[in-house]
Design an enzyme around this catalytic site. Sequence first.
Site, PDB file in Angstrom:
ATOM      1  N   LYS A 155       6.507  -1.742   1.843  1.00  0.00           N
ATOM      2  CA  LYS A 155       5.304  -1.189   2.490  1.00  0.00           C
ATOM      3  C   LYS A 155       4.183  -2.222   2.384  1.00  0.00           C
ATOM      4  CE  LYS A 155       3.097   3.310   3.235  1.00  0.00           C
ATOM      5  NZ  LYS A 155       3.185   3.295   4.697  1.00  0.00           N
TER       6      LYS A 155
ATOM      7  N   TYR B 233       0.824  -1.204   0.000  1.00  0.00           N
ATOM      8  CA  TYR B 233       0.000   0.000   0.000  1.00  0.00           C
ATOM      9  C   TYR B 233       0.856   1.250   0.000  1.00  0.00           C
ATOM     10  CZ  TYR B 233       0.857   0.940   4.986  1.00  0.00           C
ATOM     11  OH  TYR B 233       1.436   1.255   6.188  1.00  0.00           O
TER      12      TYR B 233
ATOM     13  N   LEU C 198      11.054   1.350   6.988  1.00  0.00           N
ATOM     14  CA  LEU C 198      10.444   1.866   5.777  1.00  0.00           C
ATOM     15  C   LEU C 198      11.136   3.195   5.476  1.00  0.00           C
ATOM     16  CD1 LEU C 198       8.069   1.395   3.727  1.00  0.00           C
ATOM     17  CD2 LEU C 198       6.939   3.241   4.971  1.00  0.00           C
TER      18      LEU C 198
ATOM     19  N   GLU D  18      12.529   2.610  13.939  1.00  0.00           N
ATOM     20  CA  GLU D  18      11.534   3.596  13.503  1.00  0.00           C
ATOM     21  C   GLU D  18      10.327   3.494  14.407  1.00  0.00           C
ATOM     22  OE1 GLU D  18       9.819   2.719   9.609  1.00  0.00           O
ATOM     23  OE2 GLU D  18      10.050   0.573   9.955  1.00  0.00           O
TER      24      GLU D  18
HETATM   25  N1  PDD Z   1       2.839   5.090   7.535  1.00  0.00           N
HETATM   26  N2  PDD Z   1       7.522   3.789   8.981  1.00  0.00           N
HETATM   27  C1  PDD Z   1       6.412   3.037   8.923  1.00  0.00           C
HETATM   28  C2  PDD Z   1       6.434   1.668   9.514  1.00  0.00           C
HETATM   29  C3  PDD Z   1       5.253   3.549   8.297  1.00  0.00           C
HETATM   30  O1  PDD Z   1       4.135   2.808   8.226  1.00  0.00           O
HETATM   31  C4  PDD Z   1       5.272   4.864   7.764  1.00  0.00           C
HETATM   32  C5  PDD Z   1       4.080   5.468   7.061  1.00  0.00           C
HETATM   33  C6  PDD Z   1       6.461   5.606   7.873  1.00  0.00           C
HETATM   34  C7  PDD Z   1       6.586   6.997   7.318  1.00  0.00           C
HETATM   35  O2  PDD Z   1       6.637   6.971   5.904  1.00  0.00           O
HETATM   36  P1  PDD Z   1       6.097   8.179   5.011  1.00  0.00           P
HETATM   37  O3  PDD Z   1       6.838   9.380   5.435  1.00  0.00           O
HETATM   38  O4  PDD Z   1       6.413   7.755   3.632  1.00  0.00           O
HETATM   39  O5  PDD Z   1       4.611   8.299   5.266  1.00  0.00           O
HETATM   40  C8  PDD Z   1       7.572   5.030   8.476  1.00  0.00           C
HETATM   41  C9  PDD Z   1       1.671   5.456   6.754  1.00  0.00           C
HETATM   42  C10 PDD Z   1       1.422   6.910   6.684  1.00  0.00           C
HETATM   43  C11 PDD Z   1       0.488   4.678   7.271  1.00  0.00           C
HETATM   44  O6  PDD Z   1       0.664   3.488   7.499  1.00  0.00           O
HETATM   45  O7  PDD Z   1      -0.590   5.234   7.404  1.00  0.00           O
END
Ligand code: PDD
Length: 290
Positions: free
Chosen positions: A149, A32, A205, A181
Amino acid sequence: VLIIYLNGVYLPYDQARIHPEDRGFLLADGIYEVIRFYGGRPFLQVEHLDRLQRSADAVRLPLPSRDLFSRVIDELLTTNDLLSDDGTIYIQVTRGAYTPRTHWFPAGETEPTLLIIARKSAPMDPALREAGVSAVTLPDNRWDRCDIKSIGLLPNVLAKQAAIDAGAYEAVFVRDGRVTEGSSTNIFGVLNGVIRTHPADNRILCGITRNHALRLAAAQGFEIREEALTREETFRCSELFLTSTTSEVLPITALDGRPVGTGRPGPMTQKLYEAFQDSIAENGAANPAD
Ligand code: PDD
């Protein structure tokens, strides 16, 4: 009623149907993306679609063309009258519906399930941003392909809920003594004036917001090291913050019940947040469609 995109068709939200044996539902066999839009304009869309392609390649899922994603996103924003709103675009691709259930890839033509939803989101409570949020550390018990992801988010879900149950906003994963993270965010610390964050390897991620924040930090002349902080080091940081598509740049002012630095959002975090807001404004101004 909200119009969404599902498998080549635009349809009202309440008429959308997913097969009961979709491999996303049965096996979490899918990937996703979450893309932010501000004032009806997708933010860092190219970077998000690039990452979707990397996730798809890593799990051997065929994706439709880049062009299709752009067209569908534009259509959903227009059709749903979102062109002056802030919100999120959710994209999910699974390996489709096959019976009976198997672990191996179904033989023959794979027909992935593709879902795209664009919707308005409520702005973050400004008081939260002003005070900063609290976080708790937890063991990182995930697999070693956190760079994908994947919709398989059970460890993340459990960690987030444990944080909420502890009265915190986010769970910070620690593996082998080092911060990887957050459950849905990337984590940064300022130690001896240097911004530190985990390198973009298989343990995290590689956040689109993370990369953007690093670019903005470099432009501010801040010193950056992509080297993981140990849990002990986080307690000596003058500032901690997290980044994500939905949280943007958000100060963490308490970790495991201890104040971070002064217990107030720090100056480098504030500067980065301001630079982030400026870049959102530029994203709007850069589009000639206005
Ligand atoms: N989450 N790390 C993890 C495990 C994440 O699921 C996310 C993002 C991030 C931050 O990535 P980005 O800056 O590309 O949004 C880091 C999304 C927003 C979610 O699951 O809703």
